[in-house]
Design a protein around this motif. Structure first.
Motif: not given
Ligand SMILES: Cc1cc2nc3c(=O)[nH]c(=O)nc-3n(C[C@H](O)[C@H](O)[C@H](O)COP(=O)(O)OP(=O)(O)OC[C@H]3O[C@@H](n4cnc5c(N)ncnc54)[C@H](O)[C@@H]3O)c2cc1C
Ligand code: SF4
Ligand code: SF4
Lengths: 467, 486
Positions: B334, A34-35, A37-41, B33, A64, A60-61, B267, B330, B28, A98-101, B31, B141
């Motif tokens: 954290r 759940r970390d 957040v499906h941002c797609g980055m 973002g 999910w 991401r897929g 970062y 993003a 998939v 991944c920015p959310s780690g 959703y 992206a």
């Protein structure tokens, strides 16, 4: 309308009850899942997404889908799930950006372990997998025997004959055959060799590996010499085994754990000092022993101590303290970053520091230097199409740099690059970074000049304990 | 038309490997973002991955013939649910159309397919001394097609303008599958400027299949500065005095303490952990111009009480300072499992006042709110941090959002600076627009898409697109095609 809708709800409810979720050991950690957040980055860094443009083939897929299984919305044994969990190269590029780690690697490995545990496989497949993976990697001695067989084969007229006869193609062994470079040196047997500088300032223990100690024993020796040149008294502790990475990637966790415990024992008795690795894939796996054995009460803490000692050879040497090489190596090179170096271990700067320090060498960066070359463990053998697509893309990037040599730091990449370059008619050699450094230090001749003492065939206690 | 036939036809058009139709493959594409909870997920009827304008056109024609809605999709980084197929239509994923067709360094333009990734275009033309100016934080992206549809902006839009200022022409597939090319208007052109209408139309008026973009010359010199402040007020005052002094930085970004807490450990960008707020200021232009402006900005920041002012010495350091900002959104993962991001714009003069309201709302609802935003143009990005799995959190966030949007609108703000309305904020449209406004918008939609098949149930609130009627229709259709909401 209302009755129709409730009829649908009922069918859905029934279907959901029939969906199989996670159970048993190695369940993907829900909190980690759940970390995301499906941002797609992470999408553009994923090799399988880049080739297909398909969301299912993206990190991401995949995350999910893992979540949908946890939530009871997708069947664990759904074909699409199986396909995606194994289409993934586990290259960890997504994790690095991944920015959310999100810790993707452990998640996909757990998902694969779930499939291993619950997927009914035809008996022949189970046996085939066992043979294919367990036989060679379970015990280094078996790998050694296979590789010496291979060496005989390579030196005989057999390869040419077989290739001409089409038998290789028939047995689908062509790729495998083309991938393996000529085996130049005898296997490096753990416990039997060490490298001693005149004035040792530090100690290092070489992780020998299965493929590295056999097919690439010349690389390991080059690393040993380079370490000695930098003041490390280096040995190759006895009793160590394969790192188990391929088992982890395949979701065969128990096999991996068995090997991990053996290695922890072996390096504990070798005494203090860094554990130096020449294969990025092994290094990444060794650094994650703490995660692998987190539920093992008697090994948990020791695994952490072990993982903390592990360094890649370029990570250890590629710093400001590198002893400046004197020899001139006039080569135009580019650097292919192994995924398990750049992404899993986040080591990107240090190898370049080494390359920049080598006199005469010119480094030209290629496009997408950290995009997976398609090797990914045994992926290139089991998922030919995807692997070839990535290999071709890589070969084009190399071609555009016009260099004569590709430097890398992992046996899988080494072999995949060889085949991809050959298939695409790109004339470039592949070399391990440790070999280049060794060459710049004068290689074996330096030992003869007396830069350090090279011992072979020492009593085991000397190579494991003395140095 | 029955579902099997439909899938067969789609496969004929795009090739069997480029059509997704079984439920587990469609999962998939439910959703984008957007934040969990703010936008409902929904499985499409089918997904196609065309690789040419002809294929897109043929798919739209087929869908139109059968009265099935279609939704364009780029990278799916959108934050307002734009690429989620409401009512289960066909998603046209443009990710395989990612070719750069032509770069012209003389006229400084590029003709690209919609799936080209924003940053990769800039990287491609960097060698020729050019860049594509719109730089959303998702630029690594997101696609040019998505940028066009959302009229995306980014930090550098303060100086360079948003996407619409950089689009010179579009090839568009219309609602019935017809393909047209439209040019943007230069000065003095007559007639309607259709590009201006299409950019920012959120996929509701047509599907862009080629985009002619303007490229900007790379500046000679770039400086990046980081100013830290002891309070948000001081930072806001610095923004006001910089802009008030007639300086137009390339970008002027603000981050509050909570944001610094998320970003810095991730970062190590060098943001002081004890600052209440930091301003990230970029200045570009000729060497001399940049040096002078930088000095003036430093002086202005100190005047209003900056606790520190630091300039990045090398390009690597500049990049690091920027990384903190670009990845801020993003990195919130954290601090809390979920965040809800708002995108309201307020007049710059109301910045301090609005930040105070945001603060009050955070306190009243007991909800941490991080602020990271384009201060230069008053585009706020308050981020509400929460945990979806904690009882009552989602409701709390939705209520707090309501309060926040009201507060922004009260000071004369707008609903969205750059993320679009989508399905997420269409319920708020009536707060900002009069009935007449909305009828006029519905009229434009109607002119382009008389049957409402292009990205339905987006932007315009219910009632303006016969929402209820259409929802029923879609439901019936979903049932007919055997798609079960899960
Ligand atoms: C971490 C993060 C940071 C972000 N930062 C910013 C920011 O700083 N500024 C900003 O403006 N946005 C930002 N966004 C939002 C988002 O990235 C942008 O809206 C982006 O332009 C969407 O591009 P996409 O390719 O992902 O489009 P998608 O999400 O796939 O689609 C968005 C909308 O565009 C439509 N669409 C897509 N392609 C086409 C096409 N070819 N023709 C017609 N319609 C089309 C879709 O139907 C949908 O309505 C951010 C998002 C994330 C996740
Ligand atoms: S893995 Fe990370 S980068 Fe990828 S979608 Fe999830 S949160 Fe975003
Ligand atoms: S590990 Fe590599 S192949 Fe797998 S999802 Fe991540 S980026 Fe893609």
């Amino acid at each position: 309308m209302a009755t129709e809708a409730s009829a649908i709800e009922q069918t859905v409810a029934e279907a959901e009850r029939a969906l199989r979720g996670y159970s048993g050991h190695d369940v993907p950690d829900d909190k980690l899942l759940r970390d995301c957040v499906h941002c797609g980055m992470c999408l553009p860094t994923c090799p399988t997404y880049r080739l297909t443009g398909s969301e299912a083939s993206s990190p991401r897929g995949r995350l999910w889908m893992m979540r949908a299984v946890a939530d009871g919305r997708l069947d664990l044994l759904d074909d699409a799930f199986d396909e995606q969990m194994y289409q993934c190269l586990n290259c960890r590029a997504c994790e690095a950006v991944c920015p959310s780690g999100v810790q993707y690697g452990p998640l996909v490995e757990a998902a694969r372990s779930q499939l291993e545990q619950h997927r009914p496989r035809p008996a022949w497949q189970r046996v085939a997998r066992r043979v294919a993976l367990r036989f060679p990697f379970d015990d280094v001695r078996r790998m050694r025997a296979m590789v010496s067989g291979l060496k005989l084969y390579q030196r005989s007229p057999l390869p040419g004959l077989l290739r001409k006869s089409g038998i290789l193609r028939l047995l689908r062994l062509e790729t495998l055959e083309a991938m393996v470079p000529p085996v130049r040196e005898p296997a490096l047997i753990s416990g039997e060799e060490s490298w001693e500088p005149d004035a040792a300032t530090n100690r290092a223990h070489l992780f020998n590996g299965c493929v590295m100690s056999t097919v690439f024993s010349d690389v390991n020796r080059a690393a040993g010499r380079s370490l000695a040149h930098n003041g490390y008294a280096t040995n190759v502790p006895a009793r160590q085994q394969c790192c188990g990475a391929l088992f982890v990637h395949a979701g065969m966790m128990d096999e991996a754990r068995r090997l991990a415990r053996i290695n922890i024992d072996a390096f504990e008795s070798a005494g203090e000092g860094k554990i130096v690795v020449t294969a990025a894939g092994c290094g990444a796996a060794l650094k994650e022993y703490d995660h692998l054995l987190k539920d093992d009460a008697s090994y948990r803490i020791r695994a952490k101590a072990f993982s903390d000692r592990v360094v890649d050879v370029s990570e250890l040497l590629g710093t400001g303290d590198l002893v400046q090489p004197g020899g001139d190596v006039s080569l135009d090179v580019t650097f292919q970053e192994p995924c398990h170096l750049a992404h899993a271990q986040r080591i990107s700067r240090q190898p370049r520091t080494i390359l920049e320090a080598i006199p005469g060498l010119t480094l030209t960066e290629m496009r997408e230097s950290s995009l997976c070359c398609g090797s990914a463990g045994i992926y290139n053998i089991i998922r030919r199409d995807m692997a070839d697509g990535l290999g071709d893309r890589k070969a084009e990037s190399v071609r555009d740099t016009g260099v004569s040599t590709v430097v890398t730091a992992n046996p899988g990449c080494h072999m995949q690059l060889r085949t991809s370059l050959r298939r695409n008619g790109v004339e470039a050699d592949v070399i391990h970074i440790a070999q280049l450094l060794d060459r710049a230090y004068g290689g074996q001749h330096a030992a003869e000049r007396g830069d350090w003492a090279f011992t072979r065939g020492d009593a085991p206690h000397q190579s494991t304990g003395k140095s | 038309m029955d579902r099997t036939q439909l899938i067969a036809d789609l496969e004929r058009i795009c090739g069997p490997t480029n059509v997704r139709s079984v439920p587990s493959d469609l999962l998939v594409y439910e959703y984008d973002g957007s934040v969990d909870g703010a936008v409902d997920t929904e499985r499409p009827l089918a997904v196609v991955l065309p690789d040419s304008t002809e294929q897109v056109s043929a798919v739209v024609k087929l869908a139109s013939h059968n009265g099935i809605p279609v939704v364009a999709r780029g990278a799916g980084t959108g934050l307002s649910g734009g690429a989620v197929a409401r009512g289960g239509g066909i998603i046209i994923a443009l990710t395989r159309m990612e070719r750069v067709l032509r770069v012209d360094p003389v006229s400084r333009t590029a003709l690209v397919e919609p799936g080209v990734i924003n940053l990769e275009l800039s990287q491609l033309v960097a060698g020729q001394g050019m860049f594509f100016a719109p730089d959303p934080s998702s630029q690594k992206a997101c696609t040019i097609g998505g940028n066009v549809a959302e009229n995306s902006g980014g930090p550098h839009c303060l100086k360079y303008g948003v996407t619409t200022n950089h689009i010179l022409g579009l090839e568009v597939v219309l609602h019935d599958g017809d393909v047209v090319w439209i040019d943007a208007h230069g000065p003095g052109a007559a007639g309607l400027d259709l590009v201006a209408i299409l950019v920012g139309s959120e996929g509701m008026l047509g599907i862009a299949t080629k985009v002619l973009v303007r490229l900007m010359p790379s500046p000679d010199s770039v400086h990046v500065h980081l100013a830290a402040f002891g309070s948000m007020d001081d930072a806001a005052a610095a923004v006001t005095s910089i802009i008030g002094a007639g300086i137009l930085p390339a970008s002027l970004e603000m981050m509050d303490h909570l944001t610094i807490e998320a970003v810095e450990p991730a970062y190590h960008a060098g943001y002081p952990m004890d600052a209440a707020a930091v301003l990230l200021v970029e200045v570009d232009g000729t060497r001399q111009e940049v040096a002078e402006t930088s000095d003036r900005i430093a002086a202005l920041c100190r005047e209003v009480g900056a606790t520190s002012f630091r300039s990045a010495a090398s390009p690597a350091e500049q990049e690091l300072l920027w990384k903190g900002r670009k990845m801020a959104l993003a990195a919130m993962g954290r601090l809390a499992p979920n965040y809800y991001l708002h995108d309201t714009v307020v007049p710059r003069t109301k910045l301090t006042e609005t930040l105070q309201s945001v603060n009050d709302i955070s306190r009243d609802f007991g909800l941490p709110i991080a602020n990271v935003f384009h201060a230069g143009d008053g585009n706020l990005h308050p981020l509400m941090l929460f945990d979806r799995r904690r009882d009552g959190d989602v409701e709390k966030v939705l209520e707090a959002s309501h309060a926040l949007i009201h507060a922004c609108i009260e000071v004369g703000g707008a609903l969205s600076g750059e993320h679009g309305i989508g399905s997420e904020k269409r319920g708020y449209m009536e707060l900002v627009f009069t009935r007449d406004d909305l009828v006029a918008m519905a009229g434009v939609k109607d002119a382009f898409d008389p049957r409402g098949l292009l990205n339905p149930e987006k932007v315009l609130p219910k009632g303006y697109v016969c929402g209820e009627v259409r929802a029923l229709h879609n439901q019936a259709m979903a049932q007919k095609h055997g798609i079960h909401p899960m």
